[in-house]
Write a protein that holds these residues in place. Structure first.
Motif, PDB file in Angstrom:
ATOM      1  N   GLN A 212       7.176  -0.898   8.103  1.00 30.79           N
ATOM      2  CA  GLN A 212       6.821  -1.769   9.207  1.00 30.79           C
ATOM      3  C   GLN A 212       6.083  -3.000   8.707  1.00 30.79           C
ATOM      4  O   GLN A 212       5.579  -3.054   7.592  1.00 30.79           O
ATOM      5  N   MET A 213       5.971  -4.009   9.585  1.00 34.91           N
ATOM      6  CA  MET A 213       5.382  -5.281   9.183  1.00 34.91           C
ATOM      7  C   MET A 213       3.929  -5.157   8.731  1.00 34.91           C
ATOM      8  O   MET A 213       3.476  -5.893   7.868  1.00 34.91           O
ATOM      9  N   GLY A 214       3.179  -4.230   9.293  1.00 33.73           N
ATOM     10  CA  GLY A 214       1.780  -4.084   8.941  1.00 33.73           C
ATOM     11  C   GLY A 214       1.524  -3.221   7.724  1.00 33.73           C
ATOM     12  O   GLY A 214       0.364  -2.917   7.410  1.00 33.73           O
ATOM     13  N   PHE A 215       2.576  -2.845   7.010  1.00 30.50           N
ATOM     14  CA  PHE A 215       2.470  -1.936   5.865  1.00 30.50           C
ATOM     15  C   PHE A 215       1.439  -2.390   4.838  1.00 30.50           C
ATOM     16  O   PHE A 215       0.609  -1.613   4.372  1.00 30.50           O
ATOM     17  N   ALA A 216       1.467  -3.669   4.456  1.00 27.75           N
ATOM     18  CA  ALA A 216       0.607  -4.159   3.378  1.00 27.75           C
ATOM     19  C   ALA A 216      -0.875  -4.010   3.692  1.00 27.75           C
ATOM     20  O   ALA A 216      -1.689  -3.851   2.783  1.00 27.75           O
ATOM     21  N   GLN A 217      -1.225  -4.052   4.970  1.00 27.67           N
ATOM     22  CA  GLN A 217      -2.638  -3.930   5.353  1.00 27.67           C
ATOM     23  C   GLN A 217      -3.143  -2.493   5.274  1.00 27.67           C
ATOM     24  O   GLN A 217      -4.338  -2.257   5.371  1.00 27.67           O
ATOM     25  N   HIS A 218      -2.239  -1.549   5.096  1.00 27.46           N
ATOM     26  CA  HIS A 218      -2.619  -0.136   5.113  1.00 27.46           C
ATOM     27  C   HIS A 218      -2.351   0.570   3.785  1.00 27.46           C
ATOM     28  O   HIS A 218      -2.291   1.797   3.746  1.00 27.46           O
ATOM     29  N   VAL A 219      -2.196  -0.206   2.712  1.00 26.43           N
ATOM     30  CA  VAL A 219      -1.912   0.373   1.399  1.00 26.43           C
ATOM     31  C   VAL A 219      -2.966  -0.104   0.406  1.00 26.43           C
ATOM     32  O   VAL A 219      -3.291  -1.291   0.355  1.00 26.43           O
ATOM     33  N   GLN A 220      -3.503   0.813  -0.370  1.00 28.04           N
ATOM     34  CA  GLN A 220      -4.496   0.501  -1.399  1.00 28.04           C
ATOM     35  C   GLN A 220      -3.792   0.324  -2.738  1.00 28.04           C
ATOM     36  O   GLN A 220      -2.980   1.161  -3.137  1.00 28.04           O
ATOM     37  N   VAL A 221      -4.100  -0.777  -3.434  1.00 26.10           N
ATOM     38  CA  VAL A 221      -3.570  -1.011  -4.777  1.00 26.10           C
ATOM     39  C   VAL A 221      -4.743  -1.446  -5.651  1.00 26.10           C
ATOM     40  O   VAL A 221      -5.175  -2.593  -5.617  1.00 26.10           O
ATOM     41  N   ASP A 222      -5.280  -0.515  -6.429  1.00 21.87           N
ATOM     42  CA  ASP A 222      -6.463  -0.773  -7.240  1.00 21.87           C
ATOM     43  C   ASP A 222      -6.121  -1.478  -8.555  1.00 21.87           C
ATOM     44  O   ASP A 222      -4.973  -1.479  -8.996  1.00 21.87           O
ATOM     45  N   ASN A 223      -7.138  -2.041  -9.179  1.00 23.89           N
ATOM     46  CA  ASN A 223      -6.949  -2.703 -10.468  1.00 23.89           C
ATOM     47  C   ASN A 223      -6.388  -1.735 -11.502  1.00 23.89           C
ATOM     48  O   ASN A 223      -6.864  -0.605 -11.654  1.00 23.89           O
TER      49      ASN A 223
END
Length: 274
Positions: A212-223
């Protein structure tokens, strides 16, 4: 739906691909969370970021990773991470490929501005994001002179690179008449390691997984986290892109707080967003 159909019809001419997406180590810009980040290609790694990159390299060495290609964005923080990690796994530094199409998205004139002031609930930027969501383009030019990009712009930029440069079936395999989905074709599977950025990884994932369009706001990508995908040119629902692991930063546990590691085989919040 249209892109899903295009992907399915294009599988015949594609290869097996193991793709590892790695976010860069902590950068100087990451230590200023009160400011809006973005592309900022000159931001270097911090001392902690260098330690994370070395730990990543040791992790990949223990996993016996044998990369056919290593690609990095032209941002200093990504290149430094790639060099430090590649030294640990024995991949020749002079073979690292620099690719501007996998760089972070540009926030235009919003970069380095105070976050709380720009994202006021009654402000034009916040209202634009609410209205246009992943298609919102930040206004103006960044300090690097780059125009603002939407999340969708970044998604298509990176997807286009992967589709055109990494997925096409090798000419020698095609000439031999080897079917793309055959067992024999697996011998030509390519392993590619890309050193890139947080939003770049999230938006690419959103596209290939059909989220869905809001996917990026709900995914954690750490250093220095590892996100791994496998592309299989098989027909039907089991072909195409498969998520193997997401945000695997277990190697940084001695310099970070508890990492956020999601294995695609386990139950996870990502299922809510898909």
């Amino acid at each position: 739906e249209r892109r899903r159909r295009e992907e399915e019809t294009g599988r015949l001419g594609r290869r097996y691909l193991r793709l590892l997406l790695v976010r860069h180590g902590e950068s100087a810009a990451n230590t200023r969370p009160e400011l809006i980040g973005g592309r900022d290609v000159q931001s270097p790694l911090t001392q902690k970021g260098e330690a994370q990159a070395k730990m990543l390299g040791e992790r990949l060495r223990r996993e016996c990773l044998e990369a056919d290609r290593v690609i990095t964005s032209h941002a200093v923080r990504a290149k430094m991470t790639a060099i430090l990690a590649c030294k640990a796994i024995g991949f020749p530094v002079d073979r690292i490929e620099e690719e501007p199409r996998v760089v972070e998205f540009s926030q235009g004139a919003l970069e380095r501005q105070v976050r709380t002031e720009v994202y006021r609930s009654d402000g034009p930027v916040k209202q634009g994001i609410v209205r246009e969501r992943m298609f919102f383009r930040p206004p103006g030019l960044s300090p690097d002179g780059e125009r603002g990009e939407s999340q969708h712009d970044v998604e298509r930029r990176i997807a286009s690179f992967v589709e055109r440069q990494l997925l096409p079936h090798p000419a020698d395999v095609a000439a031999a008449g080897v079917a793309a989905a055959s067992t024999e074709a697996r011998r030509w599977q390519t392993t590619v390691l890309i050193f890139t950025h947080g939003v770049a990884i999230k938006t690419f994932l959103r596209g290939v997984l059909g989220a869905q369009m809001g996917f990026a706001q709900h995914v954690q990508v750490d250093n220095t986290s590892i996100t791994e995908l496998l592309y299989e040119p098989k027909p039907g629902d089991f072909g195409g892109w498969n998520l193997v692991r997401l945000n695997d930063a277990a190697h940084t546990v001695s310099v970070n707080e508890t990492p956020h590691f999601v294995n695609a085989g386990e139950a996870s919040p990502i299922g809510v967003a898909l």
